[in-house]
Write a protein that holds these residues in place. Structure first.
Motif, PDB file in Angstrom:
ATOM      1  N   PRO A 137      44.963  24.658  29.229  1.00 43.65           N
ATOM      2  CA  PRO A 137      43.587  25.166  29.139  1.00 43.65           C
ATOM      3  C   PRO A 137      42.665  24.170  28.425  1.00 43.65           C
ATOM      4  CG  PRO A 137      45.177  26.831  28.446  1.00 43.65           C
ATOM      5  CD  PRO A 137      45.927  25.543  28.548  1.00 43.65           C
ATOM      6  N   ASP A 138      41.381  24.268  28.761  1.00 44.87           N
ATOM      7  CA  ASP A 138      40.387  23.477  28.042  1.00 44.87           C
ATOM      8  C   ASP A 138      40.132  24.064  26.665  1.00 44.87           C
ATOM      9  OD1 ASP A 138      39.291  21.508  30.169  1.00 44.87           O
ATOM     10  OD2 ASP A 138      39.334  23.432  31.198  1.00 44.87           O
ATOM     11  N   LEU A 139      40.273  25.379  26.546  1.00 40.25           N
ATOM     12  CA  LEU A 139      40.047  26.068  25.273  1.00 40.25           C
ATOM     13  C   LEU A 139      40.902  27.322  25.229  1.00 40.25           C
ATOM     14  CD1 LEU A 139      38.431  26.523  22.620  1.00 40.25           C
ATOM     15  CD2 LEU A 139      36.760  27.788  23.998  1.00 40.25           C
ATOM     16  N   THR A 140      41.537  27.543  24.085  1.00 38.68           N
ATOM     17  CA  THR A 140      42.298  28.764  23.857  1.00 38.68           C
ATOM     18  C   THR A 140      41.779  29.430  22.590  1.00 38.68           C
ATOM     19  OG1 THR A 140      44.317  27.916  24.901  1.00 38.68           O
ATOM     20  CG2 THR A 140      44.572  29.761  23.384  1.00 38.68           C
ATOM     21  N   LEU A 141      41.468  30.715  22.687  1.00 43.11           N
ATOM     22  CA  LEU A 141      41.101  31.509  21.519  1.00 43.11           C
ATOM     23  C   LEU A 141      42.306  32.365  21.160  1.00 43.11           C
ATOM     24  CD1 LEU A 141      37.501  32.684  22.542  1.00 43.11           C
ATOM     25  CD2 LEU A 141      38.143  30.736  21.101  1.00 43.11           C
ATOM     26  N   TYR A 142      42.915  32.058  20.025  1.00 42.73           N
ATOM     27  CA  TYR A 142      44.088  32.810  19.580  1.00 42.73           C
ATOM     28  C   TYR A 142      43.657  33.861  18.563  1.00 42.73           C
ATOM     29  CZ  TYR A 142      48.056  34.028  16.644  1.00 42.73           C
ATOM     30  OH  TYR A 142      48.967  34.739  15.912  1.00 42.73           O
ATOM     31  N   LEU A 189      41.642  27.600  18.984  1.00 45.25           N
ATOM     32  CA  LEU A 189      40.852  28.101  17.867  1.00 45.25           C
ATOM     33  C   LEU A 189      41.417  29.442  17.410  1.00 45.25           C
ATOM     34  CD1 LEU A 189      37.203  27.337  19.056  1.00 45.25           C
ATOM     35  CD2 LEU A 189      38.783  25.880  17.772  1.00 45.25           C
ATOM     36  N   VAL A 190      41.609  29.594  16.107  1.00 47.62           N
ATOM     37  CA  VAL A 190      42.183  30.819  15.549  1.00 47.62           C
ATOM     38  C   VAL A 190      41.068  31.764  15.118  1.00 47.62           C
ATOM     39  CG1 VAL A 190      43.678  31.789  13.769  1.00 47.62           C
ATOM     40  CG2 VAL A 190      44.228  29.560  14.771  1.00 47.62           C
ATOM     41  N   ASP A 203      32.821  36.254  15.576  1.00 43.24           N
ATOM     42  CA  ASP A 203      33.536  34.978  15.447  1.00 43.24           C
ATOM     43  C   ASP A 203      33.824  34.361  16.814  1.00 43.24           C
ATOM     44  OD1 ASP A 203      33.438  35.317  12.746  1.00 43.24           O
ATOM     45  OD2 ASP A 203      35.577  35.759  12.482  1.00 43.24           O
ATOM     46  N   ILE A 204      34.145  35.203  17.789  1.00 43.66           N
ATOM     47  CA  ILE A 204      34.395  34.695  19.140  1.00 43.66           C
ATOM     48  C   ILE A 204      33.127  34.072  19.709  1.00 43.66           C
ATOM     49  CG2 ILE A 204      34.877  35.385  21.527  1.00 43.66           C
ATOM     50  CD1 ILE A 204      36.864  37.424  20.420  1.00 43.66           C
ATOM     51  N   LYS A 205      32.015  34.758  19.544  1.00 41.90           N
ATOM     52  CA  LYS A 205      30.739  34.228  20.041  1.00 41.90           C
ATOM     53  C   LYS A 205      30.419  32.885  19.395  1.00 41.90           C
ATOM     54  CE  LYS A 205      28.631  38.740  20.998  1.00 41.90           C
ATOM     55  NZ  LYS A 205      27.577  39.704  20.581  1.00 41.90           N
ATOM     56  N   GLN A 206      30.630  32.790  18.085  1.00 46.40           N
ATOM     57  CA  GLN A 206      30.343  31.551  17.367  1.00 46.40           C
ATOM     58  C   GLN A 206      31.246  30.418  17.847  1.00 46.40           C
ATOM     59  OE1 GLN A 206      27.277  32.501  15.986  1.00 46.40           O
ATOM     60  NE2 GLN A 206      27.894  31.191  14.292  1.00 46.40           N
ATOM     61  N   ALA A 207      32.536  30.726  17.989  1.00 49.71           N
ATOM     62  CA  ALA A 207      33.497  29.706  18.423  1.00 49.71           C
ATOM     63  C   ALA A 207      33.204  29.235  19.832  1.00 49.71           C
ATOM     64  CB  ALA A 207      34.921  30.260  18.333  1.00 49.71           C
ATOM     65  N   LEU A 208      32.907  30.178  20.705  1.00 49.82           N
ATOM     66  CA  LEU A 208      32.657  29.831  22.095  1.00 49.82           C
ATOM     67  C   LEU A 208      31.359  29.051  22.236  1.00 49.82           C
ATOM     68  CD1 LEU A 208      34.188  30.281  24.729  1.00 49.82           C
ATOM     69  CD2 LEU A 208      32.750  32.270  25.156  1.00 49.82           C
ATOM     70  N   ALA A 209      30.340  29.464  21.510  1.00 53.14           N
ATOM     71  CA  ALA A 209      29.062  28.771  21.579  1.00 53.14           C
ATOM     72  C   ALA A 209      29.198  27.320  21.154  1.00 53.14           C
ATOM     73  CB  ALA A 209      28.035  29.484  20.696  1.00 53.14           C
ATOM     74  N   ALA A 210      29.987  27.068  20.118  1.00 56.30           N
ATOM     75  CA  ALA A 210      30.173  25.701  19.647  1.00 56.30           C
ATOM     76  C   ALA A 210      30.892  24.847  20.674  1.00 56.30           C
ATOM     77  CB  ALA A 210      30.973  25.724  18.331  1.00 56.30           C
TER      78      ALA A 210
END
Length: 215
Positions: A137-142, A189-190, A203-210
């Motif tokens: 994946p390009d990005l994983t949110l754990y 990202l944890v 936190d998900i919104k912040q992480a994804l936006a970045a």
């Protein structure tokens, strides 16, 4: 590569976490955010599953049969068979069309559950190399949660499946593996999933936006 060409390249985003971490609500949130970002709904998948054949494999993995218990090695092999089908027939074709893909679990789950939880890391590594050949994946949110809290949440949803019925120590080993791998990979990202739903989604919104800047 021009900006226009860059926009035509799909990205693969995955939501990971133990039972009760809130993956379903996170997937719904990220789907809405990606739709807003790209102007198109992402292709949504789940693992094991995501194709007609892979969904049949999912049933084999999830449903306990006391007359023919699924051994750990067979579980691992079945999950990679389902993953190979999904990558070949859904994920890669969508990415090649320039679509974004949103996955509910991917290979990190096998590394944590079958590798860490089951103690089959050599087999998992071999299958990962053979089936994925470097694809990730390009990005994983754990979504990280203490196992006992997560299992309590899962039990409150209703009957537990075969995987959810594993001993607490299994999930503790899986969580340890998740965190170890996340510490070694900047694409993971944890997110603290023990917080309130509102805080987790913030936190998900912040992480994804970045991470979406420039994509």
């Amino acid at each position: 590569m021009t900006a226009a060409q860059q926009q035509d390249i799909g990205k693969f985003v995955v939501i990971e976490g133990l039972e009760g971490a809130g993956k379903s609500s996170a997937v719904a949130l990220v789907k809405a955010l990606l739709t807003s970002h790209t102007g198109h709904e992402p292709v949504c998948t789940r693992e094991p599953g995501g194709t007609p054949l892979a969904e049949r494999i999912r049933d084999l993995v999830k449903i306990a049969d006391p007359q023919d218990p699924l051994c750990d090695e067979a579980e691992c092999l079945l999950i990679y068979a389902a993953r190979a089908q999904l990558i070949a027939n859904v994920i890669k074709p969508a990415l090649q069309r320039g679509e974004w893909v949103l996955g509910d679990r991917h290979n990190l789950s096998s590394l944590a559950y079958q590798g860490g939880g089951r103690g089959l890391m050599p087999l998992v590594n071999t299958l990962s190399q053979a089936c994925l050949q470097g694809f990730k994946p390009d990005l994983t949110l754990y979504l990280d949660i203490e196992p006992s809290l997560g299992l309590t949440r899962a039990a409150n949803r209703g009957a537990l499946d075969r995987i959810e019925q594993q001993a607490l120590a299994f999930f503790e080993r899986a969580r340890e593996t998740y965190l170890q791998l996340a510490s070694q990979d900047s694409s993971i990202l944890v997110i603290d999933a023990s917080q309130s739903l509102e805080a987790v989604h913030h936190d998900i919104k912040q992480a994804l936006a970045a991470r979406l800047v420039g994509c």
